[in-house]
Design a protein around this motif. Structure first.
Motif, PDB file in Angstrom:
ATOM      1  N   CYS A   6       0.864  -1.198   0.000  1.00 38.52           N
ATOM      2  CA  CYS A   6       0.000   0.000   0.000  1.00 38.52           C
ATOM      3  C   CYS A   6       0.889   1.234   0.000  1.00 38.52           C
ATOM      4  N   VAL A   7       0.758   2.057  -1.032  1.00 43.75           N
ATOM      5  CA  VAL A   7       1.616   3.246  -1.124  1.00 43.75           C
ATOM      6  C   VAL A   7       0.763   4.510  -1.252  1.00 43.75           C
ATOM      7  N   ASP A  43       6.753   4.216   2.448  1.00 40.95           N
ATOM      8  CA  ASP A  43       6.130   3.269   1.516  1.00 40.95           C
ATOM      9  C   ASP A  43       7.151   2.793   0.479  1.00 40.95           C
ATOM     10  N   SER A  65      -2.892   2.252  -4.353  1.00 40.46           N
ATOM     11  CA  SER A  65      -2.831   3.587  -3.763  1.00 40.46           C
ATOM     12  C   SER A  65      -4.199   4.248  -3.822  1.00 40.46           C
ATOM     13  N   VAL A  66      -4.653   4.779  -2.689  1.00 38.07           N
ATOM     14  CA  VAL A  66      -5.893   5.559  -2.672  1.00 38.07           C
ATOM     15  C   VAL A  66      -5.503   7.012  -2.891  1.00 38.07           C
ATOM     16  N   LEU A  97     -11.247  10.891   3.563  1.00 35.61           N
ATOM     17  CA  LEU A  97     -11.589   9.863   4.549  1.00 35.61           C
ATOM     18  C   LEU A  97     -10.557   9.880   5.673  1.00 35.61           C
ATOM     19  N   ASP A  98     -10.961   9.449   6.863  1.00 32.38           N
ATOM     20  CA  ASP A  98      -9.976   9.317   7.940  1.00 32.38           C
ATOM     21  C   ASP A  98      -9.271   7.957   7.801  1.00 32.38           C
ATOM     22  N   SER A  99      -8.406   7.637   8.762  1.00 31.04           N
ATOM     23  CA  SER A  99      -7.594   6.415   8.644  1.00 31.04           C
ATOM     24  C   SER A  99      -8.466   5.166   8.501  1.00 31.04           C
ATOM     25  N   CYS A 121       2.846  -2.180   4.428  1.00 32.09           N
ATOM     26  CA  CYS A 121       2.542  -0.739   4.477  1.00 32.09           C
ATOM     27  C   CYS A 121       3.790  -0.036   5.004  1.00 32.09           C
ATOM     28  N   ARG A 123       5.498   2.493   7.860  1.00 30.41           N
ATOM     29  CA  ARG A 123       5.211   2.602   9.301  1.00 30.41           C
ATOM     30  C   ARG A 123       4.255   3.763   9.581  1.00 30.41           C
ATOM     31  N   GLN A 124       4.303   4.790   8.724  1.00 26.07           N
ATOM     32  CA  GLN A 124       3.392   5.930   8.821  1.00 26.07           C
ATOM     33  C   GLN A 124       3.500   6.693   7.519  1.00 26.07           C
ATOM     34  N   TRP A 128       0.645  13.118   6.938  1.00 25.80           N
ATOM     35  CA  TRP A 128      -0.131  13.233   8.180  1.00 25.80           C
ATOM     36  C   TRP A 128       0.475  12.410   9.311  1.00 25.80           C
ATOM     37  N   ALA A 130      -0.115   9.534  10.738  1.00 26.02           N
ATOM     38  CA  ALA A 130      -0.953   8.952  11.788  1.00 26.02           C
ATOM     39  C   ALA A 130      -0.428   7.586  12.240  1.00 26.02           C
ATOM     40  N   VAL A 133      -3.126   3.351   9.587  1.00 27.58           N
ATOM     41  CA  VAL A 133      -3.789   2.613   8.503  1.00 27.58           C
ATOM     42  C   VAL A 133      -3.404   1.129   8.508  1.00 27.58           C
ATOM     43  N   GLY A 134      -2.108   0.819   8.669  1.00 31.03           N
ATOM     44  CA  GLY A 134      -1.656  -0.571   8.609  1.00 31.03           C
ATOM     45  C   GLY A 134      -2.368  -1.449   9.626  1.00 31.03           C
ATOM     46  N   THR A 227     -12.188  10.356  13.282  1.00 30.81           N
ATOM     47  CA  THR A 227     -11.367  11.523  13.620  1.00 30.81           C
ATOM     48  C   THR A 227     -11.856  12.739  12.845  1.00 30.81           C
TER      49      THR A 227
HETATM   50  C1  LIG Z   1     -11.300  15.652   7.826  1.00 29.99           C
HETATM   51  C2  LIG Z   1     -10.052  15.081   7.207  1.00 29.99           C
HETATM   52  C3  LIG Z   1      -9.606  15.615   6.021  1.00 29.99           C
HETATM   53  C4  LIG Z   1      -8.481  15.097   5.422  1.00 29.99           C
HETATM   54  N1  LIG Z   1      -8.076  15.609   4.237  1.00 29.99           N
HETATM   55  C5  LIG Z   1      -7.039  15.064   3.599  1.00 29.99           C
HETATM   56  C6  LIG Z   1      -6.642  15.493   2.331  1.00 29.99           C
HETATM   57  O1  LIG Z   1      -7.237  16.389   1.763  1.00 29.99           O
HETATM   58  N2  LIG Z   1      -5.585  14.898   1.712  1.00 29.99           N
HETATM   59  C7  LIG Z   1      -4.914  13.882   2.328  1.00 29.99           C
HETATM   60  O2  LIG Z   1      -3.972  13.349   1.726  1.00 29.99           O
HETATM   61  N3  LIG Z   1      -5.248  13.457   3.542  1.00 29.99           N
HETATM   62  C8  LIG Z   1      -6.294  14.019   4.202  1.00 29.99           C
HETATM   63  N4  LIG Z   1      -6.644  13.579   5.423  1.00 29.99           N
HETATM   64  C9  LIG Z   1      -5.810  12.614   6.069  1.00 29.99           C
HETATM   65  C10 LIG Z   1      -6.151  11.254   5.573  1.00 29.99           C
HETATM   66  O3  LIG Z   1      -7.344  10.861   6.083  1.00 29.99           O
HETATM   67  C11 LIG Z   1      -5.034  10.392   6.044  1.00 29.99           C
HETATM   68  O4  LIG Z   1      -4.161  10.303   4.949  1.00 29.99           O
HETATM   69  C12 LIG Z   1      -5.484   8.999   6.429  1.00 29.99           C
HETATM   70  O5  LIG Z   1      -6.248   9.119   7.582  1.00 29.99           O
HETATM   71  C13 LIG Z   1      -4.336   8.080   6.715  1.00 29.99           C
HETATM   72  O6  LIG Z   1      -3.547   8.606   7.713  1.00 29.99           O
HETATM   73  P1  LIG Z   1      -2.079   8.875   7.343  1.00 29.99           P
HETATM   74  O7  LIG Z   1      -2.000   9.435   5.984  1.00 29.99           O
HETATM   75  O8  LIG Z   1      -1.432   9.601   8.433  1.00 29.99           O
HETATM   76  O9  LIG Z   1      -1.588   7.369   7.183  1.00 29.99           O
HETATM   77  P2  LIG Z   1      -0.807   6.430   8.139  1.00 29.99           P
HETATM   78  O10 LIG Z   1      -1.738   5.717   9.004  1.00 29.99           O
HETATM   79  O11 LIG Z   1       0.322   7.168   8.773  1.00 29.99           O
HETATM   80  O12 LIG Z   1      -0.259   5.479   6.972  1.00 29.99           O
HETATM   81  C14 LIG Z   1       0.370   4.248   7.240  1.00 29.99           C
HETATM   82  C15 LIG Z   1       0.518   3.493   5.954  1.00 29.99           C
HETATM   83  O13 LIG Z   1      -0.774   3.189   5.420  1.00 29.99           O
HETATM   84  C16 LIG Z   1      -0.732   3.201   3.983  1.00 29.99           C
HETATM   85  N5  LIG Z   1      -1.573   4.287   3.454  1.00 29.99           N
HETATM   86  C17 LIG Z   1      -2.008   5.405   4.085  1.00 29.99           C
HETATM   87  N6  LIG Z   1      -2.753   6.162   3.247  1.00 29.99           N
HETATM   88  C18 LIG Z   1      -2.783   5.506   2.067  1.00 29.99           C
HETATM   89  C19 LIG Z   1      -3.346   5.768   0.794  1.00 29.99           C
HETATM   90  N7  LIG Z   1      -4.041   6.881   0.562  1.00 29.99           N
HETATM   91  N8  LIG Z   1      -3.173   4.867  -0.204  1.00 29.99           N
HETATM   92  C20 LIG Z   1      -2.448   3.722  -0.006  1.00 29.99           C
HETATM   93  N9  LIG Z   1      -1.866   3.423   1.173  1.00 29.99           N
HETATM   94  C21 LIG Z   1      -2.032   4.304   2.190  1.00 29.99           C
HETATM   95  C22 LIG Z   1       0.724   3.464   3.604  1.00 29.99           C
HETATM   96  O14 LIG Z   1       1.390   2.243   3.470  1.00 29.99           O
HETATM   97  C23 LIG Z   1       1.241   4.232   4.825  1.00 29.99           C
HETATM   98  O15 LIG Z   1       2.626   4.173   4.973  1.00 29.99           O
HETATM   99  C24 LIG Z   1      -7.764  14.058   6.044  1.00 29.99           C
HETATM  100  C25 LIG Z   1      -8.217  13.544   7.253  1.00 29.99           C
HETATM  101  C26 LIG Z   1      -9.354  14.043   7.823  1.00 29.99           C
HETATM  102  C27 LIG Z   1      -9.840  13.467   9.134  1.00 29.99           C
END
Ligand SMILES: Cc1cc2nc3c(=O)[nH]c(=O)nc-3n(C[C@H](O)[C@H](O)[C@H](O)COP(=O)(O)OP(=O)(O)OC[C@H]3O[C@@H](n4cnc5c(N)ncnc54)[C@H](O)[C@@H]3O)c2cc1C
Length: 264
Positions: A6-7, A43, A65-66, A97-99, A121, A123-124, A128, A130, A133-134, A227
């Motif tokens: 997942c990237v 990633d 990838s989303v 979408l949130d995580s 995946c 690690r983060q 963002w 967070a 996701v993993g 969230t």
């Molecule tokens: C109200 C709100 C609005 C948001 N708006 C945006 C926005 O406009 N644009 C934006 O980019 N984010 C936005 N986000 C954040 C988005 O929701 C986060 O990207 C998501 O919650 C995942 O958290 P993270 O990116 O910190 O991923 P983490 O949990 O840190 O990711 C861990 C791993 O999960 C996998 N992963 C994470 N995201 C993806 C993905 N999209 N596709 C494939 N693999 C993935 C990867 O392997 C990554 O290394 C928003 C969140 C909220 C709550």
């Protein structure tokens, strides 16, 4: 061995701070003009982990990838490194979408691909960060998760993972299929080879929409998000400079020491 990675495509972290802008109203980062987004750094390490496993055990790497349709660029980058196939998951229903929502969308795509031994995946995410996701994805898929991997080895039916802990590392074993999140300590990602670069550039990357993966709108209802971003701001930095003087160098030093001693 079938591996799904997942990237995420993110804003280039190398952009100068002056180019980093946010819109506090929409609570969104404003992508700077002319700076293409890149694959999230962790990633790329997860992908390197997948390529090393494929080097040793053969098999297939599929990347998902989303994001926006231009996330095809990170899939192509993955293919140039050694992945075989990839899909972009793009639909207005997937935006913001949130995580949990992102993990749900990824889980539907993974279920559609099927027949996997390992999901990797980062690690983060590099934007963002967070780091959720993993683990959520593993929970939805009903498979074990091992986080913070710096080395992954595969046996017949299990994986042996070296994972980073505060004072060193530990080695754990998990049955396949499992999900592993990869940390940067796994080592530098390989440079894409010339032929693979050209092949990846020409590859058509399919885009899957919500209905292609059977994602239900009730699971992506932003009203039920776990969230909520309540505010987004760029930290402000204030610097003050005071010249410490004295008639002689030693007096200036004494004045400096007394200033430091009286700092609150
Ligand atoms: C109200 C709100 C609005 C948001 N708006 C945006 C926005 O406009 N644009 C934006 O980019 N984010 C936005 N986000 C954040 C988005 O929701 C986060 O990207 C998501 O919650 C995942 O958290 P993270 O990116 O910190 O991923 P983490 O949990 O840190 O990711 C861990 C791993 O999960 C996998 N992963 C994470 N995201 C993806 C993905 N999209 N596709 C494939 N693999 C993935 C990867 O392997 C990554 O290394 C928003 C969140 C909220 C709550």
């Amino acid at each position: 061995m079938n591996i799904i990675v997942c990237v995420k495509q993110v804003l280039d972290p190398e952009i100068p701070p002056a180019k980093f802008k946010i819109d506090p109203e929409t609570k969104q980062v404003v992508p700077p003009a002319g700076v293409p987004p890149v694959i999230s750094v962790y990633d790329e390490r997860a992908l390197e982990g997948a390529c090393r496993l494929k080097d040793k055990n053969k098999g297939k790497i599929t990347v998902i990838s989303v994001g926006a349709e231009k996330a095809a660029d990170v899939i192509k980058h993955a293919i140039s490194m050694g992945a075989d196939d990839g899909f972009v998951l793009s639909d207005p229903a997937f935006e913001n979408l949130d995580s949990f929502g992102i993990a749900y969308v990824l889980s539907k795509a993974i279920q559609k691909i099927g027949g996997y031994d390992l999901v990797l995946c980062g690690r983060q995410a590099a934007d963002w960060g967070a780091g959720q996701v993993g683990s959520i994805l593993a929970e939805i898929l009903g498979i074990p998760v091992v986080t913070l991997a710096c080395d992954i080895e595969a046996a017949d039916t299990s994986v042996r993972v070296k994972r980073i802990v505060n004072d060193g590392y530990e080695i754990v074993e998990a049955p396949m299929p499992s999900l592993v999140t990869v940390s940067s300590e796994i080592g530098l990602p390989r440079l894409p080879a010339g032929m693979r670069l050209m092949m990846a550039r020409k590859k058509q990357i399919p885009v899957w929409k919500a209905q292609d993966i059977g994602a239900e709108s009730s699971q992506m209802d932003k009203g039920n998000a776990h969230t909520e971003i309540t505010g987004l701001s760029v930290p402000t930095r204030k610097t003050e400079c005071e010249m410490i003087t004295g008639a002689t160098l030693s007096e200036a030093a004494i004045n400096l020491v007394s200033k430091l001693a009286n700092l609150t």
